[in-house]
Design a protein around this motif. Structure first.
Motif, PDB file in Angstrom:
ATOM      1  N   ARG A   1      -6.653  -3.921   1.198  1.00 35.23           N
ATOM      2  CA  ARG A   1      -5.548  -3.449   0.348  1.00 35.23           C
ATOM      3  C   ARG A   1      -6.076  -2.852  -0.943  1.00 35.23           C
ATOM      4  O   ARG A   1      -7.059  -3.290  -1.499  1.00 35.23           O
ATOM      5  CB  ARG A   1      -4.644  -4.628   0.009  1.00 35.23           C
ATOM      6  N   ARG A   2      -5.323  -1.851  -1.422  1.00 36.78           N
ATOM      7  CA  ARG A   2      -5.675  -1.204  -2.679  1.00 36.78           C
ATOM      8  C   ARG A   2      -5.218  -2.072  -3.858  1.00 36.78           C
ATOM      9  O   ARG A   2      -5.873  -2.141  -4.892  1.00 36.78           O
ATOM     10  CB  ARG A   2      -4.988   0.160  -2.708  1.00 36.78           C
ATOM     11  N   THR A   3      -4.073  -2.705  -3.705  1.00 34.41           N
ATOM     12  CA  THR A   3      -3.568  -3.599  -4.757  1.00 34.41           C
ATOM     13  C   THR A   3      -3.229  -4.940  -4.125  1.00 34.41           C
ATOM     14  O   THR A   3      -3.097  -5.030  -2.905  1.00 34.41           O
ATOM     15  CB  THR A   3      -2.289  -3.044  -5.409  1.00 34.41           C
ATOM     16  N   ALA A   4      -3.063  -5.956  -4.964  1.00 32.99           N
ATOM     17  CA  ALA A   4      -2.751  -7.281  -4.432  1.00 32.99           C
ATOM     18  C   ALA A   4      -1.276  -7.362  -4.066  1.00 32.99           C
ATOM     19  O   ALA A   4      -0.437  -6.718  -4.692  1.00 32.99           O
ATOM     20  CB  ALA A   4      -3.086  -8.337  -5.475  1.00 32.99           C
ATOM     21  N   SER A   5      -0.963  -8.148  -3.037  1.00 29.88           N
ATOM     22  CA  SER A   5       0.439  -8.328  -2.700  1.00 29.88           C
ATOM     23  C   SER A   5       1.081  -9.222  -3.754  1.00 29.88           C
ATOM     24  O   SER A   5       0.404  -9.871  -4.534  1.00 29.88           O
ATOM     25  CB  SER A   5       0.574  -8.951  -1.316  1.00 29.88           C
ATOM     26  N   ALA A   6       2.403  -9.239  -3.747  1.00 34.27           N
ATOM     27  CA  ALA A   6       3.133  -9.923  -4.839  1.00 34.27           C
ATOM     28  C   ALA A   6       2.812 -11.414  -4.878  1.00 34.27           C
ATOM     29  O   ALA A   6       2.783 -12.018  -5.940  1.00 34.27           O
ATOM     30  CB  ALA A   6       4.620  -9.705  -4.681  1.00 34.27           C
TER      31      ALA A   6
ATOM     32  N   GLY B   1     -14.700   5.274 -11.126  1.00 36.04           N
ATOM     33  CA  GLY B   1     -15.089   5.670  -9.782  1.00 36.04           C
ATOM     34  C   GLY B   1     -15.261   4.488  -8.843  1.00 36.04           C
ATOM     35  O   GLY B   1     -16.234   4.404  -8.101  1.00 36.04           O
ATOM     36  N   LEU B   2     -14.299   3.543  -8.869  1.00 29.95           N
ATOM     37  CA  LEU B   2     -14.377   2.363  -7.996  1.00 29.95           C
ATOM     38  C   LEU B   2     -13.490   2.575  -6.777  1.00 29.95           C
ATOM     39  O   LEU B   2     -12.367   3.066  -6.903  1.00 29.95           O
ATOM     40  CB  LEU B   2     -13.906   1.119  -8.759  1.00 29.95           C
ATOM     41  N   ASP B   3     -14.005   2.221  -5.600  1.00 32.52           N
ATOM     42  CA  ASP B   3     -13.158   2.224  -4.408  1.00 32.52           C
ATOM     43  C   ASP B   3     -12.536   0.837  -4.280  1.00 32.52           C
ATOM     44  O   ASP B   3     -13.204  -0.112  -3.885  1.00 32.52           O
ATOM     45  CB  ASP B   3     -13.998   2.548  -3.169  1.00 32.52           C
ATOM     46  N   PRO B   4     -11.230   0.700  -4.613  1.00 30.44           N
ATOM     47  CA  PRO B   4     -10.633  -0.641  -4.666  1.00 30.44           C
ATOM     48  C   PRO B   4     -10.298  -1.209  -3.297  1.00 30.44           C
ATOM     49  O   PRO B   4      -9.864  -2.347  -3.204  1.00 30.44           O
ATOM     50  CB  PRO B   4      -9.358  -0.419  -5.491  1.00 30.44           C
ATOM     51  N   THR B   5     -10.493  -0.447  -2.224  1.00 31.10           N
ATOM     52  CA  THR B   5     -10.103  -0.972  -0.914  1.00 31.10           C
ATOM     53  C   THR B   5     -11.252  -1.703  -0.232  1.00 31.10           C
ATOM     54  O   THR B   5     -11.083  -2.278   0.836  1.00 31.10           O
ATOM     55  CB  THR B   5      -9.652   0.166   0.026  1.00 31.10           C
ATOM     56  N   LYS B   6     -12.436  -1.681  -0.850  1.00 28.90           N
ATOM     57  CA  LYS B   6     -13.568  -2.349  -0.205  1.00 28.90           C
ATOM     58  C   LYS B   6     -13.548  -3.844  -0.474  1.00 28.90           C
ATOM     59  O   LYS B   6     -13.170  -4.290  -1.551  1.00 28.90           O
ATOM     60  CB  LYS B   6     -14.870  -1.759  -0.730  1.00 28.90           C
ATOM     61  N   LYS B   7     -14.010  -4.592   0.498  1.00 30.49           N
ATOM     62  CA  LYS B   7     -14.146  -6.040   0.310  1.00 30.49           C
ATOM     63  C   LYS B   7     -15.247  -6.313  -0.713  1.00 30.49           C
ATOM     64  O   LYS B   7     -16.286  -5.647  -0.710  1.00 30.49           O
ATOM     65  CB  LYS B   7     -14.518  -6.711   1.638  1.00 30.49           C
ATOM     66  N   ALA B   8     -15.014  -7.313  -1.549  1.00 32.44           N
ATOM     67  CA  ALA B   8     -15.937  -7.563  -2.658  1.00 32.44           C
ATOM     68  C   ALA B   8     -17.355  -7.861  -2.165  1.00 32.44           C
ATOM     69  O   ALA B   8     -18.320  -7.575  -2.853  1.00 32.44           O
ATOM     70  CB  ALA B   8     -15.428  -8.716  -3.511  1.00 32.44           C
ATOM     71  N   ARG B   9     -17.478  -8.432  -0.952  1.00 31.54           N
ATOM     72  CA  ARG B   9     -18.827  -8.788  -0.515  1.00 31.54           C
ATOM     73  C   ARG B   9     -19.686  -7.554  -0.254  1.00 31.54           C
ATOM     74  O   ARG B   9     -20.898  -7.653  -0.190  1.00 31.54           O
ATOM     75  CB  ARG B   9     -18.770  -9.704   0.703  1.00 31.54           C
ATOM     76  N   THR B  10     -19.031  -6.385  -0.084  1.00 32.94           N
ATOM     77  CA  THR B  10     -19.818  -5.186   0.180  1.00 32.94           C
ATOM     78  C   THR B  10     -20.167  -4.433  -1.103  1.00 32.94           C
ATOM     79  O   THR B  10     -20.876  -3.437  -1.052  1.00 32.94           O
ATOM     80  CB  THR B  10     -19.052  -4.227   1.116  1.00 32.94           C
ATOM     81  N   TYR B  11     -19.666  -4.887  -2.246  1.00 31.09           N
ATOM     82  CA  TYR B  11     -19.953  -4.194  -3.504  1.00 31.09           C
ATOM     83  C   TYR B  11     -21.373  -4.432  -3.985  1.00 31.09           C
ATOM     84  O   TYR B  11     -21.918  -5.529  -3.844  1.00 31.09           O
ATOM     85  CB  TYR B  11     -19.016  -4.678  -4.608  1.00 31.09           C
TER      86      TYR B  11
ATOM     87  N   GLY C   1     -11.647  -5.185  -4.053  1.00 33.44           N
ATOM     88  CA  GLY C   1     -11.757  -4.981  -5.497  1.00 33.44           C
ATOM     89  C   GLY C   1     -10.379  -4.848  -6.134  1.00 33.44           C
ATOM     90  O   GLY C   1     -10.112  -5.425  -7.196  1.00 33.44           O
ATOM     91  N   GLY C   2      -9.495  -4.091  -5.477  1.00 30.74           N
ATOM     92  CA  GLY C   2      -8.145  -3.885  -6.010  1.00 30.74           C
ATOM     93  C   GLY C   2      -7.391  -5.195  -6.118  1.00 30.74           C
ATOM     94  O   GLY C   2      -6.736  -5.477  -7.132  1.00 30.74           O
ATOM     95  N   GLU C   3      -7.489  -6.020  -5.092  1.00 32.69           N
ATOM     96  CA  GLU C   3      -6.801  -7.318  -5.112  1.00 32.69           C
ATOM     97  C   GLU C   3      -7.349  -8.204  -6.224  1.00 32.69           C
ATOM     98  O   GLU C   3      -6.605  -8.905  -6.903  1.00 32.69           O
ATOM     99  CB  GLU C   3      -6.977  -8.033  -3.768  1.00 32.69           C
ATOM    100  N   THR C   4      -8.682  -8.161  -6.395  1.00 32.64           N
ATOM    101  CA  THR C   4      -9.309  -8.997  -7.417  1.00 32.64           C
ATOM    102  C   THR C   4      -8.823  -8.599  -8.810  1.00 32.64           C
ATOM    103  O   THR C   4      -8.467  -9.453  -9.624  1.00 32.64           O
ATOM    104  CB  THR C   4     -10.838  -8.851  -7.349  1.00 32.64           C
ATOM    105  N   ILE C   5      -8.798  -7.292  -9.068  1.00 31.10           N
ATOM    106  CA  ILE C   5      -8.340  -6.817 -10.381  1.00 31.10           C
ATOM    107  C   ILE C   5      -6.913  -7.298 -10.641  1.00 31.10           C
ATOM    108  O   ILE C   5      -6.605  -7.847 -11.705  1.00 31.10           O
ATOM    109  CB  ILE C   5      -8.412  -5.270 -10.443  1.00 31.10           C
ATOM    110  N   ASP C   6      -6.036  -7.113  -9.659  1.00 33.32           N
ATOM    111  CA  ASP C   6      -4.636  -7.513  -9.837  1.00 33.32           C
ATOM    112  C   ASP C   6      -4.507  -9.010 -10.082  1.00 33.32           C
ATOM    113  O   ASP C   6      -3.753  -9.455 -10.943  1.00 33.32           O
ATOM    114  CB  ASP C   6      -3.811  -7.133  -8.600  1.00 33.32           C
TER     115      ASP C   6
END
Lengths: 541, 298
Positions: free
Chosen positions: A277-282, B122-132, B95-100
């Motif tokens: 996912r690009r963003t976290a779910s709610a 220039g971050l790809d937020p859809t990658k799993k953190a373990r691959t960063y 990455g995106g989930e972590t930021i949120d």
């Protein structure tokens, strides 16, 4: 020129050095357990009377489900009883050791970036995996020799040298075969937890196939690699063919692991990770949802596994709870009501033993979650959380709360799976476990489960480095109940852990004062752990 | 004068017998970028972890926003942003989930500004953190910190894994925070970065703060490098405040270092000899750093 396996020997030595403590503990515990039990058997199953008494029990489906099916012919010796009781059980231990070691030596090293560091040197691309194969081979072979020597020294009546060696090497080969399986899943998955999960799923499947076929139709047990150990018949007509089968399967698995390792990139698994996912779910919004998100696959896997295990044990209710099968004259002598009462009694006894098994298993993932609070701390993951407005109390509650909930749910699930399938399999439904007995079984074991989780909290606060102690305590508690009667353990030895502090349920009614007392003790342990955890330094990288 | 954002008085920390922090004292004010420099193992991260309430001080006192760093850590963290030196992310989150998630933990949310930061870094937020990679993990933590509206920002060697372009982006973002009147504590050993960005600096050595002040103030404590060409031969080696005097490559060219306090009198001597060319180099932070550490070794 660097070949594919260059420096594998050096890496093998490094592997032994890296694992020296865990290897030492495994080898001492397993070899010691084996020899100690053998010596004990000379004592408790020495006379024909003692042997005849136990042989009847060993033939009952309940015992077959847990210890495996064996055939006795002619005069039964102490050694034969030993082989019946110990082989499947020791094989399980050997497999658990191998799965832990194989994933630790390969995928775990890779996750931590060590393999990359090693491979940057003049080391063959397959050398790390080859080193792991060498290590597992040597450890299993060494343990096998120790088993054989231990059995020789115990000199049980009826034991033969070839039988002793067959047992030692057979256990070694079974463990080795599953070690190779662990190496394969380590190549398939792209991180250690997933590799372990895959390997355990296959291991669990082998166990279930073994159990069901043993009870229903032992000939089919050949289909489970775990069943091969039963086919050795070491002290009757030693059969070396299963050993060959194990070695062959292990070799094939090792070859598969090497083949995959050659084709995949370092750090990646053969099964690719998809973008997420690009963003976290709610709902991903705090420590609890984060923990659940990280652990959900594992926890759901445990739940399914435990329910399936319970249900699988339930399928043998029909065989166990039918006394007429073993004693057809009973109906004429005692009449129907009496027969039903006897059937019911047998089932309650079997269920009481199984509540211990299920409770011990249910403790594992809950305790792991509680101790994860410490492993997350040392892995650096908690630093990001504690830099936010998150208190120590909140995180401790999150991990231990989910731990308690997990263990409780698992126990309830496994127990319900057992009773529901079991009752459904019966010809006479009223022979089965009643709803009242079901809840007695649930409430009876609950404080034991909670006590172990609370002990985990205490350790996280006071002595997180010594957390292996709680695992050993749990293992001992389980063994003292599971094997205690067969081993004729003294009463006090069974009283050393919470499993021995409660009355066996649903055989007996729940003793509510004890129930309350144990819960209070759990609360005190948890509070002590909390007190220290909120005051101590975090141990960060 | 308003209250400083961070106040540390004689902070100490023992790990068993080992004294990691002996005497740490400094303050950080609003609208200020404060540089915290020292070599590996000097106690930078230990100081920061004490400030975050992750470990408890054995002596001394530290407050952030006037609140005790250990007792009130949850309240403090409400208004604080932190980027650790080694960023460990949950491996199976993207990455995106972590930021949120990190933003939600502070009660804030993903905004257009967050998206802009993700794009800029220039971050790809859809990658799993373990691959960063290390740099990408740092970006995740930096994006989360910069999109948070905190009053105090702590960065512990935040650019060690970033490429020069992203390093520049980081510096711009920090200067922007400064313009908004935020307080920033920047621990680093990339001295050019500290020199460019920081208003004041503290130097830590073996658990003790050995110097605090602005770069200009610190320069006064050290020597200026002089290269001079004079009309008449010069013999200045014995002048007070002159060090490592040596002839240059050309006739009548000399090189030496002079202590800031003696600069005026040395200049008078030079003028008397008739200056043809003069080049003076103020000490860089690196010189200062070497000066303090060199002194410690002797």
């Amino acid at each position: 020129m660097v070949g594919k396996m260059t420096r594998a020997a050096l890496l093998t030595r490094i592997g032994f050095k890296r694992d020296r403590f865990r290897l030492l503990i495994w080898v001492v515990v397993l070899a010691g357990l084996m020899s100690a039990v053998a010596v004990k058997f000379v004592d408790i199953y020495g006379t024909p009377q003692e042997i005849n008494a136990i042989v009847g029990t060993l033939k009952s489906p309940a015992i077959v489900a847990m210890f495996g099916a064996f055939t006795f012919t002619g005069t039964v010796t102490t050694a034969e009883v030993f082989a019946n009781e110990m082989l499947v059980f020791m094989a399980l231990m050997q497999v658990i050791m191998n799965l832990a070691l194989s994933v630790h030596a390969t995928r775990d090293e890779e996750d931590r970036g060590l393999t990359e560091l090693v491979r940057a040197h003049a080391v063959g691309p397959l050398a790390p995996l080859t080193a792991a194969i060498n290590e597992l081979t040597l450890v299993n072979f060494g343990l096998g020799i120790l088993y054989a020597v231990g059995l020789d020294l115990a000199s049980m009546p009826g034991a033969t040298v070839s039988g002793n060696w067959l047992i030692g090497l057979g256990l070694a080969a079974t463990g080795w075969l599953f070690g190779m399986l662990g190496l394969v899943t380590s190549q398939l998955a792209d991180h250690a937890a997933s590799a372990t999960g895959m390997a355990y799923a296959l291991f669990g499947l082998s166990y279930l196939v073994r159990m069901i076929t043993d009870v229903q139709r032992p000939r089919l047990t050949w289909w489970s690699p775990l069943g091969w150990i039963e086919k050795l018949t070491p002290y009757q007509t030693p059969n070396w063919r299963p050993l060959l089968l194990m070695l062959l399967t292990g070799l094939v698995l090792a070859a598969v692991a090497l083949l995959i390792a050659q084709r995949r990139d370092i750090g990646a698994g053969a099964i690719a990770t998809r973008p997420g996912r690009r963003t976290a779910s709610a709902w991903l919004r705090g420590p609890l949802s984060l923990l659940w998100r990280r652990q959900r696959t594992i926890l759901l896997g445990w739940l399914v596994g435990v329910i399936v295990l319970g249900a699988a044990y339930g399928t043998v209710f029909n065989t166990i709870g039918d006394i007429l099968k073993t004693n057809p004259t009973m109906q004429q002598v005692f009449g129907g009501a009496m027969v039903h009462a006897a059937n019911h009694h047998l089932l309650v006894g079997f269920s009481s033993l199984l509540t211990v098994v299920l409770a011990a298993i249910a403790v594992i993932p809950g305790l792991q979650l509680v101790l994860k609070l410490y492993t997350d701390e040392t892995s650096g993951w908690l630093e990001s959380l504690y830099a936010r407005p998150v208190s120590r109390t909140r995180l401790l509650l999150t991990y231990s709360g989910l731990g308690l909930l997990t263990s409780t749910t698992l126990f309830l699930g496994g127990w319900a799976g057992l009773v529901l399938t079991g009752n459904a399999s019966l010809t006479h439904a009223k022979d089965g476990i009643t709803a009242f007995e079901f809840w007695q079984g649930f409430w009876g074991q609950l404080p034991v489960i909670w006590l172990f989780v609370a002990l985990g909290i205490l350790l996280v606060g006071w002595w997180p480095r010594g957390r292996v102690a709680v695992w050993l305590y749990l293992a001992y508690g389980f063994l003292s109940q599971y094997m205690g009667n067969l081993l004729h353990l003294p009463h006090w030895a069974k009283q050393l852990t919470p499993f021995g502090w409660i009355k066996s349920v649903p055989e007996h009614a729940v003793d509510w004062p004890t129930f309350t007392g144990l819960l209070a003790l759990a609360a005190v342990l948890a509070l002590l752990g909390w007190w220290r955890y909120t005051r101590r330094d975090l141990q960060l990288r | 004068m308003t209250q400083p954002v961070l106040e540390i008085h004689h902070l100490q920390k023992h790990f068993g017998r080992f004294q990691a922090l002996k005497d740490i004292t400094f303050t950080v004010n609003s609208g200020e970028v404060f540089g915290f420099i020292g070599p590996n193992g000097a106690g930078k991260s230990t100081t920061i972890r004490t400030l975050l309430g992750l470990i408890r001080a054995t002596g001394g006192h530290a407050t952030i926003f006037g609140q005790d760093v250990w007792r009130d850590n949850v309240a403090i963290h409400q208004r604080l942003a932190y980027v650790p030196g080694d960023v460990y992310l949950w491996p199976n989150l993207t990455g995106g989930e972590t930021i949120d998630l990190l933003l939600k933990l502070n009660g804030t949310a993903h905004t257009a500004h967050t998206d802009e930061l993700i794009k800029r870094f220039g971050l790809d937020p859809t990658k799993k953190a373990r691959t960063y990679s290390k740099g990408n993990r740092q970006k995740v933590a930096l994006i989360a910190a910069f999109s948070q509206d905190a009053d105090f920002y702590i960065f512990d060697e935040p650019t060690s894994g970033l490429d020069p372009l992203n390093e520049r982006l980081f510096q711009e973002a920090v200067l922007h925070l400064k313009q908004q009147g935020k307080a920033v504590l920047l621990s680093s050993h990339i001295l050019s970065e500290v020199e460019r960005m920081c208003d004041r600096i503290a130097i830590i050595r073996e658990g003790t703060i050995i110097e605090t002040g602005s770069l200009a103030e610190m320069r006064h404590l050290t020597r200026t490098e002089i290269t001079v060409t004079t009309e008449q031969p010069l013999a200045a080696a014995d002048l007070p405040g002159v060090h490592s005097f040596q002839p240059g490559r050309h006739p009548h060219e000399y090189q030496f270092a002079v202590e800031a306090q003696q600069l005026a009198s040395v200049m008078a001597t030079l003028t008397a000899h008739g200056i043809v060319a003069l080049q003076s180099t103020p000490p860089t932070l690196e010189d200062l750093f070497m000066h303090y550490y060199g002194a410690g070794k002797e």
